[in-house]
Motif scaffolding. Structure first.
Motif, PDB file in Angstrom:
ATOM      1  N   UNK A 107      51.499  39.225  39.359  1.00 35.72           N
ATOM      2  CA  UNK A 107      50.436  39.979  38.703  1.00 35.72           C
ATOM      3  C   UNK A 107      50.372  41.362  39.316  1.00 35.72           C
ATOM      4  N   UNK A 108      49.957  42.337  38.513  1.00 29.51           N
ATOM      5  CA  UNK A 108      49.916  43.722  38.971  1.00 29.51           C
ATOM      6  C   UNK A 108      48.784  43.997  39.944  1.00 29.51           C
ATOM      7  N   UNK A 109      47.742  43.183  39.908  1.00 30.40           N
ATOM      8  CA  UNK A 109      46.610  43.416  40.801  1.00 30.40           C
ATOM      9  C   UNK A 109      46.050  42.082  41.273  1.00 30.40           C
ATOM     10  N   UNK A 110      45.277  42.152  42.328  1.00 36.14           N
ATOM     11  CA  UNK A 110      44.639  40.934  42.824  1.00 36.14           C
ATOM     12  C   UNK A 110      43.631  40.419  41.797  1.00 36.14           C
ATOM     13  N   UNK A 111      42.988  41.324  41.072  1.00 37.38           N
ATOM     14  CA  UNK A 111      42.021  40.906  40.043  1.00 37.38           C
ATOM     15  C   UNK A 111      42.710  40.085  38.955  1.00 37.38           C
ATOM     16  N   UNK A 112      43.885  40.536  38.505  1.00 34.78           N
ATOM     17  CA  UNK A 112      44.633  39.769  37.501  1.00 34.78           C
ATOM     18  C   UNK A 112      45.038  38.407  38.060  1.00 34.78           C
ATOM     19  N   UNK A 113      45.444  38.385  39.310  1.00 34.49           N
ATOM     20  CA  UNK A 113      45.827  37.121  39.945  1.00 34.49           C
ATOM     21  C   UNK A 113      44.635  36.180  40.033  1.00 34.49           C
ATOM     22  N   UNK A 114      43.459  36.718  40.366  1.00 32.70           N
ATOM     23  CA  UNK A 114      42.240  35.904  40.435  1.00 32.70           C
ATOM     24  C   UNK A 114      41.912  35.316  39.064  1.00 32.70           C
ATOM     25  N   UNK A 115      42.053  36.127  38.011  1.00 34.00           N
ATOM     26  CA  UNK A 115      41.781  35.642  36.644  1.00 34.00           C
ATOM     27  C   UNK A 115      42.752  34.537  36.272  1.00 34.00           C
TER      28      UNK A 115
ATOM     29  N   UNK B  47      39.977  26.535  46.564  1.00 30.77           N
ATOM     30  CA  UNK B  47      39.812  27.450  47.687  1.00 30.77           C
ATOM     31  C   UNK B  47      41.013  28.377  47.868  1.00 30.77           C
ATOM     32  N   UNK B  48      42.098  28.172  47.125  1.00 30.61           N
ATOM     33  CA  UNK B  48      43.276  29.013  47.258  1.00 30.61           C
ATOM     34  C   UNK B  48      42.946  30.416  46.785  1.00 30.61           C
TER      35      UNK B  48
ATOM     36  N   UNK C 231      48.555  32.949  46.553  1.00 31.59           N
ATOM     37  CA  UNK C 231      49.432  32.603  45.440  1.00 31.59           C
ATOM     38  C   UNK C 231      50.520  33.650  45.305  1.00 31.59           C
ATOM     39  N   UNK C 232      50.142  34.924  45.414  1.00 30.28           N
ATOM     40  CA  UNK C 232      51.111  36.006  45.253  1.00 30.28           C
ATOM     41  C   UNK C 232      52.123  36.044  46.390  1.00 30.28           C
ATOM     42  N   UNK C 233      51.753  35.586  47.567  1.00 28.36           N
ATOM     43  CA  UNK C 233      52.646  35.702  48.716  1.00 28.36           C
ATOM     44  C   UNK C 233      53.507  34.464  48.946  1.00 28.36           C
ATOM     45  N   UNK C 234      53.343  33.441  48.154  1.00 28.10           N
ATOM     46  CA  UNK C 234      54.134  32.219  48.350  1.00 28.10           C
ATOM     47  C   UNK C 234      55.598  32.495  48.042  1.00 28.10           C
TER      48      UNK C 234
END
Length: 70
Positions: free
Chosen positions: A24-32, A4-5, A10-13
C-alpha cells in the motif's frame, strides 16, 4: 490475522509469509485494507478468500456451483 496487528507490521513482513504480499502507498491505506480483512474474517472469510478476484473465485468454485445441474 489478529486484530492487534498493525499495518506497519503487515507492510514489513517478508514476502511469502502467509502466501501473499499486499503493498500500500500509505499506512492509512494499509490500515483500511487490514480493517477490511478483519471484518471479512469476522464474517467467516479467510484472508485469501476475502482478497480473491471474482474470476479466481469462479474458477475455484465452479464445479461446486454447477454440481447436480447436469
Amino acid at each position: 490475522m489478529p486484530a492487534q496487528t498493525h499495518a506497519a507490521d503487515v507492510l514489513s513482513r517478508p514476502k511469502g509469509l502467509n502466501g501473499r504480499q499486499d503493498q500500500h502507498d500509505s499506512e492509512e491505506e494499509a490500515q483500511e485494507w487490514l480493517q477490511a480483512i478483519i471484518e471479512a474474517a469476522q464474517a467467516g472469510l479467510s484472508p485469501s478468500s476475502a482478497t480473491m478476484k471474482l474470476a479466481e473465485c469462479g474458477e475455484a468454485n465452479m464445479d461446486l456451483a454447477l454440481r447436480g445441474l447436469e
